[in-house]
Design an enzyme around this catalytic site. Structure first.
Site, PDB file in Angstrom:
ATOM      1  N   GLU A 152      17.585  20.475 -21.227  1.00 49.11           N
ATOM      2  CA  GLU A 152      19.033  20.678 -21.226  1.00 49.11           C
ATOM      3  C   GLU A 152      19.701  20.027 -22.432  1.00 49.11           C
ATOM      4  O   GLU A 152      20.640  20.571 -23.004  1.00 49.11           O
ATOM      5  CB  GLU A 152      19.651  20.140 -19.933  1.00 49.11           C
ATOM      6  CG  GLU A 152      19.328  20.970 -18.703  1.00 49.11           C
ATOM      7  CD  GLU A 152      19.812  22.414 -18.828  1.00 49.11           C
ATOM      8  OE1 GLU A 152      20.852  22.650 -19.471  1.00 49.11           O
ATOM      9  OE2 GLU A 152      19.152  23.312 -18.287  1.00 49.11           O
ATOM     10  N   CYS A 183      24.729  46.267 -16.682  1.00 49.35           N
ATOM     11  CA  CYS A 183      25.141  45.010 -16.042  1.00 49.35           C
ATOM     12  C   CYS A 183      25.233  45.185 -14.528  1.00 49.35           C
ATOM     13  O   CYS A 183      25.929  46.079 -14.036  1.00 49.35           O
ATOM     14  CB  CYS A 183      26.483  44.544 -16.588  1.00 49.35           C
ATOM     15  SG  CYS A 183      27.017  42.990 -15.838  1.00 49.35           S
TER      16      CYS A 183
END
Length: 366
Positions: free
Chosen positions: A40, A205
């Site tokens: 991260e 999408c």
DNA sequence: AAGGCGGGGCT
DNA sequence: AGCCCAGCCTT
């Protein structure tokens, strides 16, 4: 359609899509909080493809919190070399020491505690809690911001605090109590693969039917473009200062640009004519070194976040007896072959490549 | 609220 | 040449 209904539909369509199309990434093959944390931090403002190699190398060298905490900062910077935003490496190193001292070597599993670790902000903490601990916590990275802004047709600068606050609330409302691990990765994948900054692939999408921006055909208008401040351009003299086969390098202070990295002495000049003088005076003032001459040998350009630079390279021989008499920064003479042992900025790597290209040309001529 | 902090790839 | 990236920190 009600708000709650939309949220449920978004979640289920997103997870269905993710099961079929989601990416297989190295840090998704572990639940180790340490590895998730490292990934991260590396991924802050940095593309996935860039991070993958660094991720593997970093964990090979520093396989655990205690290994990282016990390492030298210079060794950490060396592995981080080229990745950019070097404060992240410093924070990771210091954070590992914090974790060893305060939490017995284990990453804490609460938002409040994670936020105490340097380099971990609200979004990174949310990612660690969601992905490593399966504790439902929202994130708000660039992907989520864009997806959520389009889903709810939020106009305005996504960096402005007012809009950010709305985005955090919406991200929190979307984040499920159960299965947060899959959901968080799914929405990031959608932002990276379908709901891209430019030319989003709306026909493919899964959230098309729930997307207010698509409904209004605003998907290209969101995020709304922000004002572009042009970056200033600087002329910088850079000295390859040699004495008996060795070259002078210095270490940058840890709080500024490229903090902690080593490099070749360099000085900005307002004018091109003043370049060599700036270099000679700077090296004399900072290190007490007097150079005999400075021969221009090349030029290269480099871009940073807030400005661009043209480096003017000078070969500068010194007398054999010349010494470092002052140390405005840590400085030393090193053989060219030793340079690979030091963490250097990308621009200084470019300088080295340029120098070897020049010396090859000259050996061909001779 | 605004600016600093890297580097690389894409348009 | 400009934009953006799995943001955070300082002022």
């Amino acid at each position: 359609m009600g708000h709650a209904n939309k949220i449920e539909k978004v979640r289920s369509a997103l997870l269905r899509w993710y099961r079929a199309k989601g990416r297989d990434l190295p840090w998704r093959r572990t639940r180790d909080p340490y590895r998730i944390w490292v990934s991260e931090i590396m991924l802050q403002q940095t593309r996935v493809e860039t991070v993958i190699d660094y991720y593997h190398r970093f964990l090979q060298v520093f396989p655990s919190v205690t290994a990282l905490a016990g390492a030298d900062l210079e060794a950490v910077l060396k592995v981080w070399e080229g990745l950019g935003y070097y404060a992240r490496a410093r924070n990771l190193h210091r954070g590992a020491q914090t974790i060893v001292e305060e939490w017995d070597g284990e990453l804490p599993g609460t938002l409040q505690d994670l936020l105490c670790i340097p380099g971990i902000g609200r979004s990174t903490a949310g990612a660690i809690l969601s992905l490593a601990f399966e504790i439902s916590t929202p994130i708000l990275d660039g992907n989520v911001k864009r997806v959520v802004a389009r889903l709810f047709a939020l106009r305005g600068d996504l960096k402005s605090p007012g809009v950010e606050q709305k985005l955090w609330k919406l991200s929190g409302a979307l984040t499920p109590k159960r299965g947060v691990h899959h959901y968080t990765q799914a929405i990031m994948d959608l932002g990276a693969m379908i709901c891209t900054p430019r030319k989003p692939d709306c026909p493919h999408c899964p959230l098309r039917n729930e997307c207010k921006a698509f409904h209004l055909q605003w998907q290209e208008k969101i995020p709304s473009p922000t004002k572009k401040n042009s970056r200033p351009h600087h002329q910088v003299a850079l000295g390859v200062i040699r004495k008996r086969g060795r070259i002078l390098i210095y270490q940058r202070p840890s709080d500024g640009l490229l903090g902690g990295l080593w490099g070749f002495p360099n000085y900005r000049s307002r004018t091109r004519k003043g370049l060599l003088r700036a270099l000679v005076q700077g090296v004399r003032k900072d290190y007490g070194i007097r150079m005999e001459t400075g021969n221009p040998v090349g030029i290269l350009s480099h871009g940073y976040t807030h400005f661009t630079v043209t480096f003017h390279l000078f070969e500068c021989p010194c007398r054999d007896g010349e010494k470092i008499r002052k140390r405005a920064f840590p400085a030393k003479w090193v053989y060219p072959g030793e340079l690979k042992n030091y963490p250097l900025a990308s621009s200084d790597r470019k300088v080295i490549r340029k120098l070897s290209a020049i010396s090859r040309q000259q050996s061909v001529k001779r």
